[in-house]
Design an enzyme around this catalytic site. Sequence first.
Site, PDB file in Angstrom:
ATOM      1  N   THR A   1       3.482 -15.020  76.217  1.00  0.00           N
ATOM      2  CA  THR A   1       3.889 -16.402  75.953  1.00  0.00           C
ATOM      3  C   THR A   1       4.006 -17.196  77.246  1.00  0.00           C
ATOM      4  OG1 THR A   1       6.242 -15.800  76.032  1.00  0.00           O
ATOM      5  CG2 THR A   1       5.159 -15.777  73.871  1.00  0.00           C
TER       6      THR A   1
ATOM      7  N   ASN B   1       6.384 -19.865  78.808  1.00  0.00           N
ATOM      8  CA  ASN B   1       7.740 -20.375  78.645  1.00  0.00           C
ATOM      9  C   ASN B   1       7.806 -21.799  79.173  1.00  0.00           C
ATOM     10  OD1 ASN B   1       9.864 -17.899  78.004  1.00  0.00           O
ATOM     11  ND2 ASN B   1       7.951 -17.245  78.940  1.00  0.00           N
TER      12      ASN B   1
ATOM     13  N   GLU C   1       8.876 -20.898  73.732  1.00  0.00           N
ATOM     14  CA  GLU C   1       7.809 -19.982  74.141  1.00  0.00           C
ATOM     15  C   GLU C   1       6.574 -20.189  73.278  1.00  0.00           C
ATOM     16  OE1 GLU C   1       9.217 -15.871  74.917  1.00  0.00           O
ATOM     17  OE2 GLU C   1      11.142 -16.626  74.177  1.00  0.00           O
TER      18      GLU C   1
END
Length: 309
Positions: free
Chosen positions: A206, A208, A255
């Site tokens: 992911t 962030n 995320e």
Amino acid sequence: MIKKTLADNSGTGFSVVTIGTFDGVHVGHRKILERLIESARANNLKSTLLTFFPHPRMVLQQDADIKLINTLDEKIAILEKSGLEQLIIYPFTREFSRLTAIEFVRDIIVDKLRARKVIIGYDHRFGRNRTATIKDLREYGETYEFDVEEIGVEEVDAVSVSSTKIRRALEEGDMETANQYLGYDFMLTGEVVKGKGLGKQMRYPTANLHIAETYKLIPAKGVYVVKSEIDDRVVYGMMNIGFNPTVNGDRQSIEIHFFDFDRDIYGKKIRIDMLKRLRDEVRFDSVESLTLQLHKDKENALEYLRERR
């Protein structure tokens, strides 16, 4: 569009002016801007929006913890596409709030903006303690030789209702309603920062997102289908807003897992357009259960995107 302060606006051409915070620059605001621009073109004037930052409630009601639909940069980017000629961003302070109505009109509307016409809502109030009304503005217009065009009650009410509905929809995670009233996809803009790397361990790396503006309204916790443009490429993905309860997260995070995208974008500022909410954030019994749910989320997101296209 020309972005200016009042300090560097003196001496420019005459203008037709509207005034407001224009948070969200939604479909109701767009009607006002269209009328402003049409009037300016018809009278060979500059279409000018006088807006304020910080939001007046941030200054006058510091305990209100107001959250805005747009950051200032987001609002500017949206307005740049509207056809507006001049955007004046005035710093709102307690000192400014104490200006009397006549001082505001004389010193800003007339002397600085050189208004030949002001387009304003029927219930607009201005000046110290917001005591002056459109009736007062018309009287000042006769004194200082500018016209006043009143936006009807129906249009102003439409603006108010849509703002309320947008905020409520975002707080509930109802992106379809929010985006309908905005006239565009609600956005989050921030810098990609390093996280704990837990997504990568589950094969769902992911990005962030850190949003510096603490006043930015963040929609309801949950999983969303999103879109972004990175390095001139449109990419889609799914995003989680929440506390990652399955892995005992202790702070809210945003995320994004992008589909078919593996570039290093740490430190890059990106905009995320939010399309649809898939589900609530849920605490799972194990990381394995969470991973299975992420598979389902991706399938559901891809199915939504196929239908959307």
